[in-house]
Design an enzyme around this catalytic site. Structure first.
Site, PDB file in Angstrom:
ATOM      1  N   ASP A 181     -52.183  -6.027 -15.427  1.00  0.00           N
ATOM      2  CA  ASP A 181     -51.508  -5.804 -14.146  1.00  0.00           C
ATOM      3  C   ASP A 181     -51.716  -7.030 -13.265  1.00  0.00           C
ATOM      4  O   ASP A 181     -51.768  -8.153 -13.779  1.00  0.00           O
ATOM      5  CB  ASP A 181     -52.045  -4.535 -13.477  1.00  0.00           C
ATOM      6  CG  ASP A 181     -50.985  -3.824 -12.645  1.00  0.00           C
ATOM      7  OD1 ASP A 181     -50.644  -4.344 -11.563  1.00  0.00           O
ATOM      8  OD2 ASP A 181     -50.483  -2.774 -13.077  1.00  0.00           O
ATOM      9  N   HIS A 211     -51.326  -3.733  -6.502  1.00  0.00           N
ATOM     10  CA  HIS A 211     -50.901  -2.795  -7.526  1.00  0.00           C
ATOM     11  C   HIS A 211     -51.945  -2.632  -8.623  1.00  0.00           C
ATOM     12  O   HIS A 211     -52.256  -1.503  -9.043  1.00  0.00           O
ATOM     13  CB  HIS A 211     -49.571  -3.264  -8.126  1.00  0.00           C
ATOM     14  CG  HIS A 211     -48.927  -2.268  -9.028  1.00  0.00           C
ATOM     15  ND1 HIS A 211     -49.131  -2.263 -10.399  1.00  0.00           N
ATOM     16  CD2 HIS A 211     -48.074  -1.252  -8.772  1.00  0.00           C
ATOM     17  CE1 HIS A 211     -48.426  -1.283 -10.932  1.00  0.00           C
ATOM     18  NE2 HIS A 211     -47.768  -0.648  -9.981  1.00  0.00           N
ATOM     19  N   SER A 257     -45.831   4.087 -12.522  1.00  0.00           N
ATOM     20  CA  SER A 257     -47.041   3.265 -12.651  1.00  0.00           C
ATOM     21  C   SER A 257     -48.292   4.128 -12.703  1.00  0.00           C
ATOM     22  O   SER A 257     -49.103   4.044 -13.634  1.00  0.00           O
ATOM     23  CB  SER A 257     -47.136   2.286 -11.485  1.00  0.00           C
ATOM     24  OG  SER A 257     -46.156   1.293 -11.557  1.00  0.00           O
TER      25      SER A 257
END
Length: 503
Positions: A227, A277, A448
């Site tokens: 990520d 994120h 996600s």
């Protein structure tokens, strides 16, 4: 004697014919290549063609594009071309040794048809995979390379679809898609406090995760997360990873992303999350069962290896795609890693990422990928890449309530294997997680968080059954899902019952 003479004459004739055929083939190729003088397509024309193909087939591969489109895309992308080569479609690892000499053939074709010197042409030669990145400016070169049987794919190495969408009038940029440093206080109805003072997200109960903890907490399993990295400001994913009821586990952080406009740059910018994120995803899967009054992760006793492989969730351009490829290879080579979770992707296939995924899959890793979360101009796409690959397990998010209704921005489709409840029906609140900042909380949604949650459940199952392989773990997840043995055309096997999965 006459028979022998006849045989000799026959073989001689065939030899001449083969030689003539080869000569004619080379001459035809040369003539065809010389006649190429196609006009440069605009980025709008290229993007429109990609969108049309996606709408018709659900997938886009550069191998299906015309030479004109391929060449035009490379010209709009710094003339950078990525070439995957090998003796066959499955020959993508250098260690096989089967592709020896093909790289030299590729460079010979380029040298004979490009005006730049070889040292200016070659940008990168991958040490593990059969991949080479080169600068190509001439249509003829691409044409001749496409005819070479030793080449698995030729793709624009730095074509930025979403950047061009914005330049061509799209009303929203995807450049920061999925990013944010915001913190938000949690509603008291969105969590339950358990010992030693950790908050269990509301949606964990929808999958029976707290009941599963009586039998497994993920101990002994290492989860790799690809990520945007991990926040240096969140100690529960760093120095306090073993806080509260979490103990005896490790966290490692790496960076494979190069933050540079120049394709030849090689210095990564480290493992720290500069998006937000990645912090949310690692927290969802592995945050400790802490004593600080903050959200716990699914597999709170699992080990974590985090890779900062991209700047955000949209894998746009050369360095992000190369960073993800290298992360998959790194995790593939790490014998302690069992599970890989990646909540990032693209709307079309990227050959080098495909090679990286297959490399990790060949080494027994169970790979979960996000099915996709829409932006204002990707809502026509079904399950995104690489979640659509056979080597990955695609996950999406759904709303709370009876039946299956995808979350507000989530994608669905036949490639989806599992769903996770992550959006409240009344308030619209999503899943509680650790914030980017110390002692703070946040909400995160989309496919996600669904993907990271499923990766955490898989860690619980594998920890309970440490001698199993990835296929056995995946089959157990399927058998423990609400729709099994049937499979929905949009939602796969549905919601996993984690408590049932660890029985």
């Amino acid at each position: 004697m006459k028979k022998n003479l006849l045989k000799i004459c026959t073989f001689a004739f065939l030899g001449i014919m083969v030689s003539c055929s080869e000569d004619n083939y080379e001459k035809e190729n040369a003539v065809d290549a010389e006649n190429f003088n196609q006009e440069l397509l605009s980025t709008k024309q290229i993007n429109d063609e990609i969108k049309e193909t996606l709408q018709q087939t659900g997938k886009f591969y550069w191998k299906d594009a015309s030479l004109q489109m391929l060449w035009s895309a490379t010209q709009h992308g710094s003339n950078l071309v990525t070439i995957g080569y090998g003796e066959s479609l499955n020959d993508f690892e250098k260690a096989s040794g089967k592709a020896s000499g093909i790289e030299d053939e590729i460079l010979k074709i380029i040298k004979e048809n490009e005006s730049d010197s070889p040292e200016k042409v070659v940008i990168y030669k991958d040490p593990v995979l059969n991949i080479i990145d080169v600068i190509i400016k001439d249509q003829k070169t691409l044409f001749l390379l496409r005819k070479n049987k030793g080449i698995r794919y030729i793709e624009p190495g730095d074509y930025k679809y979403f950047t061009f969408e914005q330049e061509n009038g799209a009303n929203k940029s995807s450049g920061s898609s999925g990013c944010g440093y915001d913190s938000e206080s949690l509603s008291g109805s969105d969590y339950t406090t358990i010992t030693p003072n950790a908050k269990v997200p509301w949606n964990f109960y929808k999958h029976n995760i707290p009941n599963a903890w009586a039998k497994s907490t993920g101990a002994g399993i290492t989860v790799g997360v690809i990520d945007s990295g991990v926040s240096p400001n969140q100690s529960l994913l760093g120095s306090n990873f073993n806080n509260g009821d979490s103990s005896g586990r490790t966290v490692q952080k790496y960076g494979t992303y190069v933050d540079s406009f120049w394709p030849w740059s090689t210095s990564t910018d480290g493992p720290n999350d500069q998006c937000g994120h990645g912090t949310s995803m690692t927290a969802t899967a592995t945050a400790p069962r802490n004593n600080k009054g903050l959200p716990v992760g699914v597999a709170y006793n699992a080990n974590l290896i985090s890779y900062r492989a991209a700047s955000n969730v949209v894998l746009e351009g050369y360095h992000e795609q190369k960073g993800v490829q290298n992360a998959f290879v790194g995790l593939g080579n790490n014998s302690s890693v069992k599970i890989i979770s990646m909540s990032m992707g693209h709307i079309f296939s990227v050959g080098r990422i495909e090679d990286g995924v297959r490399y990790a899959n060949n080494r027994g890793k169970l790979i979960f990928c996000a099915g996709g979360t829409s932006t204002s101009f990707t809502n026509f796409v079904g399950v995104i890449f690489p979640a659509w690959m056979n080597e990955t397990v695609a996950v999406t998010g759904i709303k709370e309530g009876s039946g299956y209704n995808k979350c507000s921005n989530c994608h669905s489709g036949s490639k989806i294997e599992f769903t996770v409840v992550m959006e409240r029906s009344a308030s619209g609140n999503t899943a509680p997680v650790l914030s980017y900042y110390e002692n703070q909380t946040d909400y995160v949604g989309g496919s996600s968080v669904a993907t990271a949650t499923t990766a955490g459940i898989a860690a619980l199952v594998w920890s309970k059954n440490p001698t199993w392989n990835k296929d056995q773990v995946l089959n157990k997840l399927r058998q423990s899902s609400s729709l099994y043995p049937n499979k929905s055309s949009d939602y796969g096997y549905g919601n996993i019952n984690a408590a049932l999965a660890v029985q």
